[in-house]
Each structure stands twice: as structure tokens, then as C-alpha cells.
Design a protein around this motif. Sequence first.
Motif, mmCIF file in Angstrom:
data_model
loop_
_atom_site.group_PDB
_atom_site.id
_atom_site.type_symbol
_atom_site.label_atom_id
_atom_site.label_comp_id
_atom_site.label_asym_id
_atom_site.label_seq_id
_atom_site.Cartn_x
_atom_site.Cartn_y
_atom_site.Cartn_z
ATOM 1 N N GLY A 36 0.778 -1.238 0.000
ATOM 2 C CA GLY A 36 0.000 0.000 0.000
ATOM 3 C C GLY A 36 0.804 1.279 0.000
ATOM 4 O O GLY A 36 0.284 2.340 0.366
ATOM 5 N N THR A 39 -0.589 3.757 -2.627
ATOM 6 C CA THR A 39 -1.928 4.173 -2.182
ATOM 7 C C THR A 39 -1.830 5.209 -1.078
ATOM 8 O O THR A 39 -2.574 6.201 -1.057
ATOM 9 N N ARG A 43 -3.181 9.017 -1.146
ATOM 10 C CA ARG A 43 -4.090 9.500 -0.106
ATOM 11 C C ARG A 43 -3.576 10.815 0.488
ATOM 12 O O ARG A 43 -4.349 11.769 0.696
ATOM 13 N N SER A 63 -9.482 3.795 -11.820
ATOM 14 C CA SER A 63 -9.831 2.885 -10.727
ATOM 15 C C SER A 63 -10.846 1.857 -11.203
ATOM 16 O O SER A 63 -10.756 0.662 -10.888
ATOM 17 N N THR A 68 -10.858 -1.558 -9.190
ATOM 18 C CA THR A 68 -11.210 -1.175 -7.826
ATOM 19 C C THR A 68 -12.725 -1.245 -7.651
ATOM 20 O O THR A 68 -13.467 -0.712 -8.460
ATOM 21 N N ASP A 72 -14.417 3.300 -3.532
ATOM 22 C CA ASP A 72 -13.036 3.629 -3.214
ATOM 23 C C ASP A 72 -12.260 4.018 -4.471
ATOM 24 O O ASP A 72 -12.384 3.385 -5.521
ATOM 25 N N ASP A 74 -8.612 4.264 -6.298
ATOM 26 C CA ASP A 74 -7.291 3.645 -6.228
ATOM 27 C C ASP A 74 -6.238 4.748 -6.358
ATOM 28 O O ASP A 74 -5.792 5.096 -7.440
ATOM 29 N N PHE A 75 -5.806 5.296 -5.213
ATOM 30 C CA PHE A 75 -4.858 6.405 -5.217
ATOM 31 C C PHE A 75 -3.476 5.990 -5.719
ATOM 32 O O PHE A 75 -2.675 6.846 -6.099
ATOM 33 N N ALA A 76 -3.182 4.705 -5.716
ATOM 34 C CA ALA A 76 -1.881 4.253 -6.204
ATOM 35 C C ALA A 76 -1.668 4.629 -7.656
ATOM 36 O O ALA A 76 -0.539 4.836 -8.104
ATOM 37 N N LEU A 204 -6.287 3.113 2.175
ATOM 38 C CA LEU A 204 -7.400 3.182 1.232
ATOM 39 C C LEU A 204 -8.604 3.906 1.853
ATOM 40 O O LEU A 204 -9.236 4.751 1.212
#
Length: 634
Positions: A36, A39, A43, A63, A68, A72, A74-76, A204
Motif C-alpha cells: 500500500g 496508495t 491518499r 480505478s 477497484t 473507493d 485507487d490512489f496508487a 485506502l
Amino acid sequence: MAHSSDMIAGDIEAYLKSHEHKGLLRFITCGSVDDGKSTLIGRLLFESKLLFEDQLAAIEADSKKFGTQGADIDFALLVDGLAAEREQGITIDVAYRFFSTDKRKFIVADTPGHEQYTRNMVTGASTADAAILMVDARHGILTQTRRHSFLMSLIGMRHVVVAINKMDLVDYSQARFNEIAEEYREFAKQLGLENITFIPMSALKGDNVIEHSAKMPWYHGTTLMGYLETVEVDDERLQREPMRMPVQWVNRPNLDFRGFTGMVTSGVVKPGDAIRVQPSGKSSTVSRIYTFDGDLDQAVAGQSVTLLLADEIDISRGDVISGVDKPAQTADQFETTLVWMHEQPLLPGRPYLMKLGTQVVSATVTDIKYVINVNTLEHTAGKQLDLNGIGICSLSLDRAVAFDPYKESQDTGGFILIDRMTNNTVGAGMLHFALRRSQNIHMQHVDIDKDARARAKGQKPAVLWLTGLSGAGKSTIANLVEKKLHSAGQHTYLLDGDNVRHGLNRDLGFTDADRVENIRRVAEVTKLMVDAGLIVLTAFISPFRSERQLARDLLGDDEFIEVFVDTPLDVAEERDPKGLYRKARRGELKNFTGIDSAYEAPENPELRLDTTRMSSEEAADAIVDLLRHRQLIV
């Protein structure tokens, strides 16, 4: 419209000014693959309000595209910018991102988790003040977790957060959090890691990232952002350390001004302070601290200034100005930890350039004491370091340098190694301490020097270095040249590859590492023979350019003459006077140059002999003619 534009410009100026005087924290995220890291950074960027609407829209679309579920994001995907990373769902390179809050500015490096990218992680961590080690709450402490923890201890990371992530997938269990924290504490004791903070979170969902999570009421510690905004940065700590300023430039615009420019890497310096310059050991007093904006009453760690001294003393780029109470040490041999970063292995005896602060010197790894397995921390014997390998090594320099042990100063104790032929950075290391022999061995003065010995022989000493494939005719040509020189009354000595391996180098085989050591020893012998006033001939395959360059660098100007006995492989193999090629083709002879070991032909030899067009006698005459042309012989 103009009024509106002025308001926008004013807002921008106010925004920039609000950030101008904030402190800066550099930190890394590391840990196992898919724990993570990306992610979390996404975030942090999101919560810091640093994403534009089009970026958010793109992330939301991606995302859904990459699977995803639910609401949510998916900030990654914001951080994993490389196409290869998005396709594989992993981080390969080090991704740097900037964000800020009301209290501090941040630069974060997202480092890869795979073992093959060890060098990337070390690169990202080398300038960091703190590290966030991500741990998946489902999986606990993994091999990659231990690997990155070892690397953090290796580079002297002072502040570590163990972020036990994905707590939402273990029902926010306090028992699971305590279990992982206790296991990591026991492991960290072996590494000497201190100042560890454990935070349970979900990158997440945002739990304990910016604000305390209502789903973990049992946790009463800091949030991640609270930690990042308050942890001490190195710039603050460095001001309490002994003063160091590596000299980057001697500033002398006119005869009335002579200053020494550089960045103060630690401590504080003021006019009137007594200083010492290393490695010379000379002392003086600071008379002025000059900057473009005017003189300063003091300079602190992180500031670039020009120091003017009360005395005229010899200082050059690369010297280190220290406080006189605790000056830098000096030495030319060290024990080091070395991280290898190049596809071509590190071979002991091969010359490299070492950059330590603003100093650049010639360096050679003389011995690999042991190689460290980053997965198990096991120590194993090794004759070379491969890509991403880590070893404890002995390092020898061509002259003494100013330094501090890495654990005391990363600026004057951390170094890189540079390939002399390509100028590529091939390794990074940390100095542990000076070897005792570096303080006990000194050059002894002698009254009879090389010039005196050469005058007595009536000649100019030099090395004729014949290089080429096995079977090229090197030994035959060198023998003919020596006979011609001897007949002319010259004082010579012939070093032949096979003959040397019967004595001086009988302990060496034919691996790349042994070939490097073979030529290193021969080069040192030729230096001694040139010092004796002789004309030295060598007949060695000497397959690597770097070792031939080492031999050249040991001698004075015009004392090294490289002769390339240029014979194509098929011709040399057809001659095969010793039957070696046939053995190599049958697999009976390993590491044979031209078959399963490389030969790097000279790029700019002083003389090239095409043995497909001339006889050995003609080749020998060409060498003698070159010596006469250079006035080395009459």
C-alpha cells in the motif's frame, strides 16, 4: 477583468509566501510489494488538496478500469506513473512527489519493493529524514519487510514509522496490531533500529492517516500526518553537530578577495571561529562569511556561503573546513559497506573514481570481506559484487581524504563509485572507519630517483604494453623487440603472461576477477621497473580497458605505450599454437578470452599492428621505429 487578474496574482503571491519559510521533511515509503505504499502517497496528496479536478476524474476512471470495487478510489494510480507499473500493478522506479500542509513541506519517495530494485530503494532513502515502512496487516512481517529494514539500518535512518496497513481487512483487530508490532520490535533489535513508531491504519479508507479513526478507539497514538508534521528533520539535528564545509570552489575574482565557497553540511560557523582544513591539517580563523546578499553573523547547516580566512593557506576544491575542536579525520584506506548498482560486477583490483563530498579520487576495492544476503542477513564469502549486491569491503585510495564515519555524518561519510571509462555511477557506499595500516604506512624518501637511474643507463624508461587475443603473436613480437633493443645497448625487461603466472601470479585463475588482479599486480611491477630506469615490455591478453587504463595511470606522461596486436578471432583460432582454443570450444577450458570471456579492444592505442598484413619481424620494427620517433631511444 484586470481587477480580477490582480486578485488572482495577489492570491498566488500570498500562497507562495505562506510556504516560503516552512520547514521541509524528506521521507520515503518502503516495504513489501502491494503493502500500500503508492496508495498511501496518493491518499496524502488527496487529503492535502493538491489534486486538480481532471486528475481526480482520471483516477476515478482508471480505478474502474483496473478493477477497484465500490466507491473507493485507487490512489496508487496517481503515483504509479510508469506504464509498466500500471500494467503489472507494482512500483519499479523511485517516484518523488511534493505536497505541503499548514505546518510543513514534504518530499516523499515511493520506493520499489522487489529485491531486484534494491539500488532504487537505497537511492531514495539516501537523502531522507524519515521512513514509513508499510506492513500488510494480513501478512505481517515478510522477507521484503526485513530487507528494507536492513537497508534502512544500513544507511542510518533515524526515524522509522511502521505503518501496519489494511487494518480494515482484519476487522481493525488490536490483537493483530500488537502481534505484528511485537514481532517487528524483536527483529529491529538485531539491526540497531531505534525511534520506531507503530501506527495502525488503512491508506485506502483513510483511517489514522490524517485524523484518528473511530474504528480503532483502542489506539491513542499519533496519526501519520501528525507524526510527519512534528518529527525532527536532519537540518535541525545537523546544526548541533561539529562544523563541516566541503570546499566546492576557490573564489578569487581579484587580488583583494580570496574566499572558499561551499555548503555548510553540519554545525554552525561564525566570524572569529578557529577552523582546520583537512587533509592538510592547516589552521586559521574565519574573518568573514560572505554571501551575495551581504555578510552573515553566522552560517548554519544547509546554507551555501563563502568563508574568508585570516591567513593565506593553501586550500583546494575537495578539502573540508572543520571546527578546530573536532576536525574531520584523514585516511586513504577504509572499511566500507558497498551497494553495487551496475550490471557489470564489482571486481576487486579494478580502478574506479570515488566521489566523497566535493572530493574526487581514484579508488580500488582491495578486498571483499563478505557479502550480505539482504533476505536472511547471512554473511557469505564472495569474490565479486553483482547488481544490487551488498558487501563489506576494504577500499584503497590514491591519496588521503577528509572524512567522517557514515554513522556520524552522511555528507562526509557517504560516497559513490564512478566507472572511469563511462562516467556511470556504479556503486554507493558508507565509510565505517580508517584501516589502521593507512596510518602506519608512509612513503620512504630515497636519494636516488628514477631520473638518476635513467641517466646512468643513458635512456628514457617506458612501458611497451602489448595487448591482444591469445595467439595474436604478442610474445613473439615482444621477444623480437627486446632482442633489437638489447643489441642497441638498451636496458630492458620482458614480462610475459605465461611466465608471470608461474611465479608472482601462480595463485590466480582465469575468472574475470582473477584477470583483473593479474593485471593489477603486473601494472605495479612495471611501475617499479620504470622507476628503476628500464624499458619494460609486457605481453598479456589484458582483456579489459579499465585495467590497461590503471597501468597507464600509474606512470608518468609518455611513459606508457599501448600496442594493440590486432589479430581477428578466426585467425588467432586458426593459429592456436597452444591448442587452447580447441580446448575452449570443447568446454574443457572455461573463461577463455574470445570464446566465453570478453576482450575489450583498445580504442586509441599508440600503435596498432595488423598481423594479417605484416610479419612478426615487421611488427617489431614498427615498435622500434615508434620508440625512436618518441626519442625514447637513439
